[in-house]
Design a protein around this motif. Structure first.
Motif, mmCIF file in Angstrom:
data_model
loop_
_atom_site.group_PDB
_atom_site.id
_atom_site.type_symbol
_atom_site.label_atom_id
_atom_site.label_comp_id
_atom_site.label_asym_id
_atom_site.label_seq_id
_atom_site.Cartn_x
_atom_site.Cartn_y
_atom_site.Cartn_z
ATOM 1 N N SER A 187 71.395 -5.737 50.122
ATOM 2 C CA SER A 187 72.344 -4.673 49.808
ATOM 3 C C SER A 187 71.716 -3.289 49.929
ATOM 4 O O SER A 187 72.381 -2.334 50.317
ATOM 5 C CB SER A 187 72.912 -4.863 48.406
ATOM 6 N N ASN A 188 70.433 -3.140 49.592
ATOM 7 C CA ASN A 188 69.751 -1.850 49.651
ATOM 8 C C ASN A 188 70.588 -0.757 48.990
ATOM 9 O O ASN A 188 70.816 0.311 49.550
ATOM 10 C CB ASN A 188 69.407 -1.487 51.088
ATOM 11 N N ALA A 189 71.045 -1.053 47.790
ATOM 12 C CA ALA A 189 71.974 -0.176 47.086
ATOM 13 C C ALA A 189 71.291 1.080 46.554
ATOM 14 O O ALA A 189 70.117 1.063 46.181
ATOM 15 C CB ALA A 189 72.596 -0.930 45.916
ATOM 16 N N LYS A 190 72.045 2.153 46.530
ATOM 17 C CA LYS A 190 71.582 3.384 45.891
ATOM 18 C C LYS A 190 72.010 3.284 44.435
ATOM 19 O O LYS A 190 73.195 3.178 44.137
ATOM 20 C CB LYS A 190 72.215 4.591 46.563
ATOM 21 N N GLY A 191 71.053 3.278 43.531
ATOM 22 C CA GLY A 191 71.347 3.095 42.120
ATOM 23 C C GLY A 191 70.575 1.915 41.578
ATOM 24 O O GLY A 191 69.520 1.550 42.089
ATOM 25 N N VAL A 192 71.096 1.287 40.551
ATOM 26 C CA VAL A 192 70.402 0.183 39.878
ATOM 27 C C VAL A 192 70.459 -1.073 40.745
ATOM 28 O O VAL A 192 71.523 -1.473 41.212
ATOM 29 C CB VAL A 192 71.014 -0.090 38.489
ATOM 30 N N GLN A 193 69.295 -1.680 40.947
ATOM 31 C CA GLN A 193 69.198 -2.886 41.755
ATOM 32 C C GLN A 193 68.267 -3.874 41.075
ATOM 33 O O GLN A 193 67.253 -3.488 40.488
ATOM 34 C CB GLN A 193 68.658 -2.532 43.145
ATOM 35 N N ALA A 194 68.591 -5.157 41.156
ATOM 36 C CA ALA A 194 67.732 -6.216 40.626
ATOM 37 C C ALA A 194 66.690 -6.566 41.675
ATOM 38 O O ALA A 194 67.023 -6.793 42.839
ATOM 39 C CB ALA A 194 68.564 -7.447 40.272
ATOM 40 N N GLU A 195 65.417 -6.584 41.260
ATOM 41 C CA GLU A 195 64.319 -6.853 42.175
ATOM 42 C C GLU A 195 63.370 -7.891 41.581
ATOM 43 O O GLU A 195 63.257 -8.017 40.372
ATOM 44 C CB GLU A 195 63.512 -5.574 42.442
ATOM 45 N N ARG A 196 62.682 -8.609 42.470
ATOM 46 C CA ARG A 196 61.636 -9.546 42.063
ATOM 47 C C ARG A 196 60.290 -8.830 42.205
ATOM 48 O O ARG A 196 60.061 -8.132 43.192
ATOM 49 C CB ARG A 196 61.614 -10.778 42.975
ATOM 50 N N TRP A 197 59.410 -9.019 41.232
ATOM 51 C CA TRP A 197 58.084 -8.414 41.297
ATOM 52 C C TRP A 197 57.034 -9.458 40.968
ATOM 53 O O TRP A 197 57.239 -10.344 40.146
ATOM 54 C CB TRP A 197 57.977 -7.242 40.318
ATOM 55 N N HIS A 198 55.889 -9.343 41.624
ATOM 56 C CA HIS A 198 54.769 -10.261 41.433
ATOM 57 C C HIS A 198 53.585 -9.462 40.897
ATOM 58 O O HIS A 198 53.161 -8.486 41.518
ATOM 59 C CB HIS A 198 54.414 -10.902 42.779
ATOM 60 N N HIS A 199 53.052 -9.857 39.745
ATOM 61 C CA HIS A 199 51.877 -9.181 39.183
ATOM 62 C C HIS A 199 50.642 -9.746 39.866
ATOM 63 O O HIS A 199 49.924 -10.580 39.320
ATOM 64 C CB HIS A 199 51.819 -9.358 37.667
ATOM 65 N N LEU A 200 50.397 -9.267 41.049
ATOM 66 C CA LEU A 200 49.372 -9.794 41.940
ATOM 67 C C LEU A 200 47.962 -9.683 41.367
ATOM 68 O O LEU A 200 47.168 -10.613 41.446
ATOM 69 C CB LEU A 200 49.459 -9.074 43.282
ATOM 70 N N TYR A 201 47.626 -8.537 40.791
ATOM 71 C CA TYR A 201 46.266 -8.320 40.283
ATOM 72 C C TYR A 201 46.200 -8.404 38.761
ATOM 73 O O TYR A 201 45.366 -7.768 38.128
ATOM 74 C CB TYR A 201 45.742 -6.970 40.773
ATOM 75 N N GLY A 202 47.054 -9.207 38.181
ATOM 76 C CA GLY A 202 47.076 -9.407 36.738
ATOM 77 C C GLY A 202 47.279 -10.876 36.441
ATOM 78 O O GLY A 202 46.497 -11.731 36.845
ATOM 79 N N CYS A 203 48.388 -11.185 35.792
ATOM 80 C CA CYS A 203 48.676 -12.561 35.384
ATOM 81 C C CYS A 203 49.158 -13.439 36.543
ATOM 82 O O CYS A 203 49.277 -14.642 36.392
ATOM 83 C CB CYS A 203 49.712 -12.556 34.266
ATOM 84 N N ARG A 204 49.459 -12.830 37.696
ATOM 85 C CA ARG A 204 49.915 -13.530 38.912
ATOM 86 C C ARG A 204 51.273 -14.214 38.742
ATOM 87 O O ARG A 204 51.597 -15.165 39.427
ATOM 88 C CB ARG A 204 48.873 -14.536 39.396
ATOM 89 N N ARG A 205 52.074 -13.732 37.826
ATOM 90 C CA ARG A 205 53.407 -14.304 37.597
ATOM 91 C C ARG A 205 54.486 -13.436 38.228
ATOM 92 O O ARG A 205 54.323 -12.239 38.418
ATOM 93 C CB ARG A 205 53.681 -14.426 36.104
ATOM 94 N N TRP A 206 55.607 -14.071 38.520
ATOM 95 C CA TRP A 206 56.789 -13.391 39.051
ATOM 96 C C TRP A 206 57.758 -13.095 37.913
ATOM 97 O O TRP A 206 57.838 -13.855 36.953
ATOM 98 C CB TRP A 206 57.505 -14.281 40.071
ATOM 99 N N PHE A 207 58.504 -12.010 38.040
ATOM 100 C CA PHE A 207 59.546 -11.662 37.086
ATOM 101 C C PHE A 207 60.560 -10.764 37.781
ATOM 102 O O PHE A 207 60.326 -10.272 38.895
ATOM 103 C CB PHE A 207 58.963 -10.972 35.841
ATOM 104 N N ASN A 208 61.696 -10.588 37.145
ATOM 105 C CA ASN A 208 62.758 -9.718 37.666
ATOM 106 C C ASN A 208 62.800 -8.438 36.864
ATOM 107 O O ASN A 208 62.442 -8.420 35.680
ATOM 108 C CB ASN A 208 64.127 -10.397 37.544
#
Length: 93
Positions: free
Chosen positions: A47-68
């Motif tokens: 969607s590449n929406a302008k405004g609030v968007q739900a995204e997935r993030w990976h804590h690559l250099y920390g706990c290595r877990r995924w979250f939204n």
């Protein structure tokens, strides 16, 4: 620099994370043999929406877990952080 609140490690700098793109993208209904158009949309169309968007993030250099998280693409304000598999929060939507 964006300060991202990891649900497992607390607030960390953006450089510790990698964005995994838009969250809650539904797979095609027919998993055995989806038509080419439906599968291409699943893989590439966002969607590449302008405004609030739900995204997935990976804590690559920390706990290595995924979250939204919910992030405003204009102001970069993060309004909610929630675990993978959980529904998008309605209060911040």
């Amino acid at each position: 620099m964006l300060l991202i609140p990891c649900p497992h490690c607390g607030p960390r700098e953006e450089r510790e994370f990698r964005c995994g793109g838009e969250s809650h993208v539904a797979r095609p209904a027919s998993a055995e043999a989806p038509d080419d158009r439906a599968f291409a949309e699943y893989l590439y169309v966002r969607s590449n929406a302008k405004g609030v968007q739900a995204e997935r993030w990976h804590h690559l250099y920390g706990c290595r877990r995924w979250f939204n998280l919910l992030r405003d693409t204009v102001t970069h304000e993060i309004t909610a952080v929630y675990p993978m598999g959980a529904p998008r929060p309605e209060s911040a939507a």
